[in-house]
Design a protein around this motif. Structure first.
Motif, short mmCIF file in Angstrom:
data_model
loop_
_atom_site.label_atom_id
_atom_site.label_comp_id
_atom_site.label_asym_id
_atom_site.label_seq_id
_atom_site.Cartn_x
_atom_site.Cartn_y
_atom_site.Cartn_z
N GLY A 204 5.46 13.37 -7.83
CA GLY A 204 5.36 12.26 -8.19
C GLY A 204 5.79 11.95 -6.74
N PRO A 205 5.18 10.26 -6.77
CA PRO A 205 5.08 9.24 -5.70
C PRO A 205 6.75 8.53 -5.97
N PHE A 206 7.13 8.33 -5.51
CA PHE A 206 8.69 7.41 -5.52
C PHE A 206 8.78 6.48 -3.72
N THR A 207 9.27 5.15 -3.87
CA THR A 207 9.17 4.19 -3.77
C THR A 207 10.72 3.73 -3.04
N LEU A 208 11.74 3.78 -1.92
CA LEU A 208 13.03 2.81 -3.14
C LEU A 208 13.11 1.73 -1.52
N ALA A 209 14.08 0.96 -1.83
CA ALA A 209 14.50 -0.39 -1.42
C ALA A 209 15.22 -0.53 -1.27
N ARG A 210 15.92 -0.52 0.24
CA ARG A 210 17.63 -1.37 0.26
C ARG A 210 17.77 -3.14 0.62
N GLY A 211 18.47 -3.82 -0.11
CA GLY A 211 18.49 -5.48 0.02
C GLY A 211 19.59 -5.70 1.09
N VAL A 212 19.50 -6.71 0.89
CA VAL A 212 20.43 -7.26 2.07
C VAL A 212 22.35 -6.84 1.55
N ASP A 213 22.23 -6.85 0.55
CA ASP A 213 23.36 -6.78 0.09
C ASP A 213 24.09 -4.96 -0.01
N GLY A 214 23.00 -4.36 0.78
CA GLY A 214 23.59 -2.85 1.13
C GLY A 214 22.79 -2.11 -0.02
N GLY A 215 22.97 -2.30 -1.32
CA GLY A 215 22.10 -1.45 -2.74
C GLY A 215 20.59 -1.38 -2.19
N TRP A 216 20.53 0.46 -2.97
CA TRP A 216 18.77 0.63 -3.14
C TRP A 216 18.90 0.39 -4.39
#
Length: 267
Positions: A204-216
């Motif tokens: 299945g599809p998935f997306t990941l985002a890394r924020g300004v704090d470095g966390g995903w």
């Protein structure tokens, strides 16, 4: 969306700005190319808020895009509650990673492709389709920020080749759009070639985002909606899956050449 607070705010602002400009509904209607009765219907909530109407209203009233900006907020408020946290993560991300086995990622879709995908849901009215298309295209504004996120997309080559004669024009436009984006320094598009028959991402599809704090954080889509993944152990699994699908994909330059080959094969 039409009964929500932001939509009511738009109508109130529209009426206030029109009255401050000392314009009757008929006079204002002529300036925005609508009838006076249509202006009245919009202000009373009897007619859906229209992007073209509000764009013209901003121009006539000199509001520097206020009404259309409020419309975007109203459309966001109209999104399902499960999707709003992901929209926030997407807008604030410094890095985005997306794997799609069946479709072009939403952030890279043309308006025509997005409309075809959304319209495939036969339960939606044309008005609902138009609103969803607008929201999807508006999400691409993340790439227009002063410091846009780094975005890496991995797509199955088979997605590009799923185009019968009726759909081929839309798909050709879509691939040209992908090629345009792939030339940007902060965006990479990679294809998993059709000869790779099995790999870990096909579940299945998935997306990941890394924020300004470095966390995903991650996002998973399904037929009933989607879910934001923020538990460390689950995010770690998605990051591992990402490495798996990325390792199967062609390098950036080869992916671009493969996209060109797909379009050429149709002609």
């Amino acid at each position: 969306m039409e009964g929500e607070p932001t939509a009511e705010l738009i109508r109130a602002q529209l009426r206030r700005l029109r009255l401050n400009a000392e314009l009757s509904q008929e006079e204002f209607g002529r300036l925005v190319h609508f009838s006076g009765s249509q202006v009245s219907a919009v202000e009373l909530g009897q007619r859906p808020l229209d992007r073209f109407f509000l764009k013209r209203a901003d121009e006539v009233l000199g509001t520097d895009g206020l009404l259309t900006s409020l419309l975007k907020l109203a459309e966001r408020d109209g999104q399902p509650s499960w999707f709003r946290p992901w929209l926030d993560a997407e807008r604030q991300a410094q890095q985005l990673r997306c794997y799609q086995p069946t479709l072009i990622p939403g952030l890279l879709q043309t308006e025509n492709y997005a409309r075809a995908v959304i319209r495939a849901n036969g339960t939606l009215t044309e008005d609902e389709v138009a609103k969803r298309v607008s929201v999807r295209i508006d999400r691409q504004a993340v790439f227009l920020q002063p410091n846009p996120p780094e975005f890496v997309a991995v797509i199955e080559e088979a997605v590009l080749r799923r185009a019968d004669e009726d759909f081929r024009g839309i798909m050709a436009e879509q691939i040209a759009y992908l090629l345009e984006y792939a030339n940007r320094p902060n965006i990479s598009v990679h294809l998993i070639p059709t000869e790779v028959s099995m790999h870990v991402g096909l579940t299945g599809p998935f997306t990941l985002a890394r924020g300004v704090d470095g966390g995903w954080v991650g996002h998973l889509e399904n037929h009933l909606g989607g879910v934001v993944i923020d538990r460390d152990d689950e995010v770690a699994i998605l990051l591992s899956r990402w490495e798996g699908v990325r390792s199967e994909a062609l390098p950036r330059r080869q992916s671009v050449e493969r996209m060109k080959e797909v379009v050429t094969s149709w002609t």
